[in-house]
Design a protein around this motif. Structure first.
Motif, PDB file in Angstrom:
ATOM      1  N   LEU A  14       3.551  10.599  -9.885  1.00  0.00           N
ATOM      2  CA  LEU A  14       2.458   9.818  -9.307  1.00  0.00           C
ATOM      3  C   LEU A  14       2.059  10.363  -7.935  1.00  0.00           C
ATOM      4  N   GLU A  15       3.065  10.634  -7.101  1.00  0.00           N
ATOM      5  CA  GLU A  15       2.766  11.160  -5.766  1.00  0.00           C
ATOM      6  C   GLU A  15       2.144  12.547  -5.852  1.00  0.00           C
ATOM      7  N   TYR A  16       2.664  13.369  -6.772  1.00  0.00           N
ATOM      8  CA  TYR A  16       2.125  14.720  -6.920  1.00  0.00           C
ATOM      9  C   TYR A  16       0.652  14.673  -7.322  1.00  0.00           C
ATOM     10  N   GLU A  17       0.318  13.852  -8.304  1.00  0.00           N
ATOM     11  CA  GLU A  17      -1.066  13.788  -8.782  1.00  0.00           C
ATOM     12  C   GLU A  17      -1.993  13.253  -7.691  1.00  0.00           C
ATOM     13  N   ARG A  18      -1.507  12.262  -6.933  1.00  0.00           N
ATOM     14  CA  ARG A  18      -2.344  11.715  -5.873  1.00  0.00           C
ATOM     15  C   ARG A  18      -2.648  12.774  -4.812  1.00  0.00           C
ATOM     16  N   THR A  19      -1.616  13.463  -4.354  1.00  0.00           N
ATOM     17  CA  THR A  19      -1.828  14.476  -3.317  1.00  0.00           C
ATOM     18  C   THR A  19      -2.602  15.673  -3.856  1.00  0.00           C
ATOM     19  N   GLY A  24      -5.198   9.988   0.147  1.00  0.00           N
ATOM     20  CA  GLY A  24      -4.164   9.167   0.756  1.00  0.00           C
ATOM     21  C   GLY A  24      -3.977   7.916  -0.096  1.00  0.00           C
ATOM     22  N   LYS A  25      -3.043   7.082   0.272  1.00  0.00           N
ATOM     23  CA  LYS A  25      -2.779   5.875  -0.532  1.00  0.00           C
ATOM     24  C   LYS A  25      -3.953   4.895  -0.475  1.00  0.00           C
ATOM     25  N   TRP A  26      -4.579   4.786   0.690  1.00  0.00           N
ATOM     26  CA  TRP A  26      -5.762   3.936   0.771  1.00  0.00           C
ATOM     27  C   TRP A  26      -6.897   4.516  -0.061  1.00  0.00           C
ATOM     28  N   ASP A  27      -7.011   5.852  -0.077  1.00  0.00           N
ATOM     29  CA  ASP A  27      -8.039   6.490  -0.903  1.00  0.00           C
ATOM     30  C   ASP A  27      -7.819   6.161  -2.379  1.00  0.00           C
ATOM     31  N   MET A  28      -6.573   6.289  -2.810  1.00  0.00           N
ATOM     32  CA  MET A  28      -6.280   6.006  -4.217  1.00  0.00           C
ATOM     33  C   MET A  28      -6.523   4.538  -4.536  1.00  0.00           C
ATOM     34  N   SER A  29      -6.195   3.664  -3.589  1.00  0.00           N
ATOM     35  CA  SER A  29      -6.466   2.241  -3.782  1.00  0.00           C
ATOM     36  C   SER A  29      -7.956   2.010  -4.025  1.00  0.00           C
ATOM     37  N   LYS A  44      -8.292  -6.284   3.020  1.00  0.00           N
ATOM     38  CA  LYS A  44      -6.934  -6.768   2.758  1.00  0.00           C
ATOM     39  C   LYS A  44      -6.503  -6.464   1.323  1.00  0.00           C
ATOM     40  N   ARG A  45      -7.467  -6.419   0.380  1.00  0.00           N
ATOM     41  CA  ARG A  45      -7.122  -6.084  -0.997  1.00  0.00           C
ATOM     42  C   ARG A  45      -6.780  -4.596  -1.114  1.00  0.00           C
ATOM     43  N   VAL A  46      -7.555  -3.773  -0.413  1.00  0.00           N
ATOM     44  CA  VAL A  46      -7.271  -2.339  -0.420  1.00  0.00           C
ATOM     45  C   VAL A  46      -5.889  -2.088   0.171  1.00  0.00           C
ATOM     46  N   LYS A  47      -5.595  -2.761   1.269  1.00  0.00           N
ATOM     47  CA  LYS A  47      -4.290  -2.593   1.916  1.00  0.00           C
ATOM     48  C   LYS A  47      -3.157  -3.042   1.005  1.00  0.00           C
ATOM     49  N   ALA A  48      -3.359  -4.164   0.316  1.00  0.00           N
ATOM     50  CA  ALA A  48      -2.315  -4.679  -0.567  1.00  0.00           C
ATOM     51  C   ALA A  48      -2.019  -3.705  -1.696  1.00  0.00           C
ATOM     52  N   LEU A  49      -3.079  -3.143  -2.284  1.00  0.00           N
ATOM     53  CA  LEU A  49      -2.866  -2.195  -3.378  1.00  0.00           C
ATOM     54  C   LEU A  49      -2.248  -0.897  -2.850  1.00  0.00           C
ATOM     55  N   ALA A  50      -2.615  -0.475  -1.646  1.00  0.00           N
ATOM     56  CA  ALA A  50      -2.003   0.720  -1.065  1.00  0.00           C
ATOM     57  C   ALA A  50      -0.505   0.522  -0.878  1.00  0.00           C
ATOM     58  N   ARG A  51      -0.114  -0.689  -0.484  1.00  0.00           N
ATOM     59  CA  ARG A  51       1.317  -0.982  -0.366  1.00  0.00           C
ATOM     60  C   ARG A  51       2.004  -0.921  -1.728  1.00  0.00           C
ATOM     61  N   GLN A  52       1.299  -1.385  -2.757  1.00  0.00           N
ATOM     62  CA  GLN A  52       1.861  -1.289  -4.103  1.00  0.00           C
ATOM     63  C   GLN A  52       2.046   0.175  -4.502  1.00  0.00           C
ATOM     64  N   ILE A  53       1.083   1.009  -4.153  1.00  0.00           N
ATOM     65  CA  ILE A  53       1.187   2.438  -4.472  1.00  0.00           C
ATOM     66  C   ILE A  53       2.421   3.038  -3.816  1.00  0.00           C
ATOM     67  N   ARG A  55       5.181   1.490  -3.218  1.00  0.00           N
ATOM     68  CA  ARG A  55       6.329   1.034  -4.000  1.00  0.00           C
ATOM     69  C   ARG A  55       6.439   1.813  -5.308  1.00  0.00           C
ATOM     70  N   TRP A  56       5.274   2.108  -5.927  1.00  0.00           N
ATOM     71  CA  TRP A  56       5.302   2.900  -7.164  1.00  0.00           C
ATOM     72  C   TRP A  56       5.926   4.266  -6.897  1.00  0.00           C
ATOM     73  N   GLU A  57       5.421   4.923  -5.844  1.00  0.00           N
ATOM     74  CA  GLU A  57       5.856   6.296  -5.585  1.00  0.00           C
ATOM     75  C   GLU A  57       7.297   6.356  -5.077  1.00  0.00           C
ATOM     76  N   ALA A  58       7.809   5.246  -4.570  1.00  0.00           N
ATOM     77  CA  ALA A  58       9.221   5.189  -4.175  1.00  0.00           C
ATOM     78  C   ALA A  58      10.119   4.903  -5.378  1.00  0.00           C
ATOM     79  N   GLY A  59       9.498   4.620  -6.531  1.00  0.00           N
ATOM     80  CA  GLY A  59      10.277   4.312  -7.718  1.00  0.00           C
ATOM     81  C   GLY A  59      10.798   2.897  -7.769  1.00  0.00           C
ATOM     82  N   GLN A  60      10.287   2.019  -6.897  1.00  0.00           N
ATOM     83  CA  GLN A  60      10.778   0.642  -6.846  1.00  0.00           C
ATOM     84  C   GLN A  60      10.195  -0.219  -7.960  1.00  0.00           C
ATOM     85  N   VAL A  61       8.945   0.010  -8.281  1.00  0.00           N
ATOM     86  CA  VAL A  61       8.246  -0.750  -9.317  1.00  0.00           C
ATOM     87  C   VAL A  61       7.435   0.224 -10.155  1.00  0.00           C
ATOM     88  N   CYS A  62       7.527   0.086 -11.456  1.00  0.00           N
ATOM     89  CA  CYS A  62       6.735   0.957 -12.334  1.00  0.00           C
ATOM     90  C   CYS A  62       5.417   0.267 -12.677  1.00  0.00           C
TER      91      CYS A  62
END
Length: 462
Positions: A14-19, A24-29, A44-53, A55-62
């Motif tokens: 996920l991180e590889y494809e984004r970069t 950036g994470k906000w861009d992907m959001s 605030k919605r963009v920020k929330a989804l960027a935070r989710q991204i 977590r995805w890229e850290a492997g915490q949530v799929c």
């Protein structure tokens, strides 16, 4: 061991494809919002989804629920991008643990519930094209610590169920509400120090009250009382007396349909002390006291309660809800007037009053929209009982058949249907029409959600 080697392969990808796309994470959001048709999302919605991204890229949530949208952005196959979701993994023997296990279980339960019904929550952004997918993705956005957004979203769900609970089968509504209430509990426990704790507690209370209403319609009286008690506790925590008054009304109605008229009248009178004149619930409690007094045979109290109900209705502000569980039927007479007249031994007046209600509140266009199915059925049964009392067999049976032709059997409706069967048998013994109605009643009483229980008293209200 490098950082990338510690993470699941899909998270690294996920991180590889984004970069690789230069985002950036906000861009992907923003790209995900745009792909879903939201061109100008709130910051605030963009920020929330960027935070989710993150977590995805850290492997915490799929991000299974976002898999198709992400794969479309990257131009790759979803199955190539992510591991199988939990349901599919269970079938294949694979396992992918979520470290946030309790939250994950509740969220997954909500996802399954909303996907089944395809409910759209109007307060949340519409993300995705498939049925139910918008809410699934919105819940992911709200899955962090944004308690204000969660409280607002729960408020929208409460508004949604306040309308649909009167139209959908109570067993289905109960299961869905239970999932939402579990979600609210998890959020509330995590928000002990949040500025929105009171709002979350109040939302939990309203959900508990709706669960009490659904349980009442199912004939599950013990569960209904437990939910009422919880709603009253939440009402005290949030200092919101209307919530407690609505729960008292539910308990008064259960007592009424069980034949405990004195208890019902006492509860209704007590509830009026909780909510002030000028609120819908105060007016409905006054109306409930009126019909409970009629069942007791206290004509003076019935008359006083009827007069007070009319005064309370006249004090209501413009635009009060006229559909849904928190509504009131604004007709010439206070709610339950026809039932009160019938119980007071004035069946011909009850026929006239019921026809007024049906003509005013349950107009054909309202029935076509699916509004008030249970209320309409109960009005028809009151009409049938009134006709039976004045020895009009055909009209009584016709009203009974119409009432049982609805799509939403509920315990209070079936209590009245049982009473009509009894009165027809007593007043028209041996009549073919009465036998036909009994067969239809027995058939309806076996339907899921009918809620008839052997312990129902012989004093079922008419």
């Amino acid at each position: 061991m490098s950082e990338s080697e510690k993470r699941p392969e899909w998270a690294v990808r996920l991180e590889y494809e984004r970069t690789r796309h230069g985002w950036g994470k906000w861009d992907m959001s923003r790209q995900l919002f745009a792909a879903s048709g939201i061109m100008s999302p709130e910051t605030k919605r963009v920020k929330a989804l960027a935070r989710q991204i993150s977590r995805w890229e850290a492997g915490q949530v799929c991000p299974w629920s976002w898999g198709d949208a992400i794969a479309d952005l990257f131009g790759i196959d979803p199955d190539e991008l992510l591991p199988p979701p939990p349901e599919k993994a269970a079938r294949t023997g694979a396992r992918h643990d979520d470290p946030d296990d309790d939250w994950g279980q509740v969220s997954e339960l909500l996802r399954r519930v909303f996907m089944k019904r395809g409910i759209a929550v109007t307060a949340l952004p519409a993300l995705g094209q498939g049925q139910g997918r918008r809410v699934v993705q919105a819940l992911d956005i709200l899955g962090g610590d944004h308690h204000g957004a969660i409280a607002d979203g729960l408020g929208q769900l409460i508004d949604h169920y306040a309308l649909t609970i009167c139209a959908l089968p109570p067993t289905e509504v109960y299961d869905e509400l239970l999932a939402v209430r579990a979600y609210a509990k998890q959020v509330h426990e995590r928000a002990a120090t949040s500025a929105r704790t009171a709002d979350l507690s109040l939302a939990s209370g309203w959900l508990s009250h709706l669960l009490a209403v659904a349980a009442c319609d199912m004939g599950e009286h013990a569960a209904a009382r437990l939910w009422c008690s919880d709603a009253e506790r939440r009402s005290e925590e949030a200092r919101h007396p209307d919530l407690a008054a609505w729960s008292v009304l539910t308990r008064a109605m259960i007592a009424f349909y069980q034949g405990h008229a004195h208890l019902s009248a006492a509860l209704a009178a007590c509830g009026q002390q909780t909510a002030p004149v000028g609120t819908v619930v105060h007016a409905k409690l006054a109306s409930q006291e009126m019909r409970a007094a009629a069942m007791v045979g206290d004509d003076d109290r019935m008359t006083r309660a009827r007069r007070h109900a009319a005064t309370a209705i006249s004090a209501l502000p413009y635009g009060v809800p006229e559909t849904g569980v928190f509504s009131i039927a604004l007709a010439e007479d206070p709610p339950y007037t026809a039932t009160s007249l019938l119980l007071a031994g004035r069946p011909q007046e009850a026929v006239t009053a019921t026809r007024r209600v049906i003509g005013t509140v349950y107009r054909p266009e309202a029935r076509q929209r699916g509004e008030h199915p249970s209320g309409y059925a109960r009005s028809l049964l009151i009409l049938g009982l009134a006709h039976a009392q004045v020895r009009q067999l055909d009209q009584a049976v016709a009203a009974g058949h119409d009432a049982l032709g609805g799509s939403r059997p509920a315990w209070p409706t079936m209590v009245l249907a049982k009473r009509l069967d009894r009165v027809l048998a007593e007043n028209f013994a041996g009549a073919r029409q009465a036998a036909d109605y009994r067969a239809r009643y027995l058939e309806a009483s076996t339907l899921p959600g009918a809620g008839l229980q052997p312990a129902a008293t012989d004093e079922d209200p008419g």
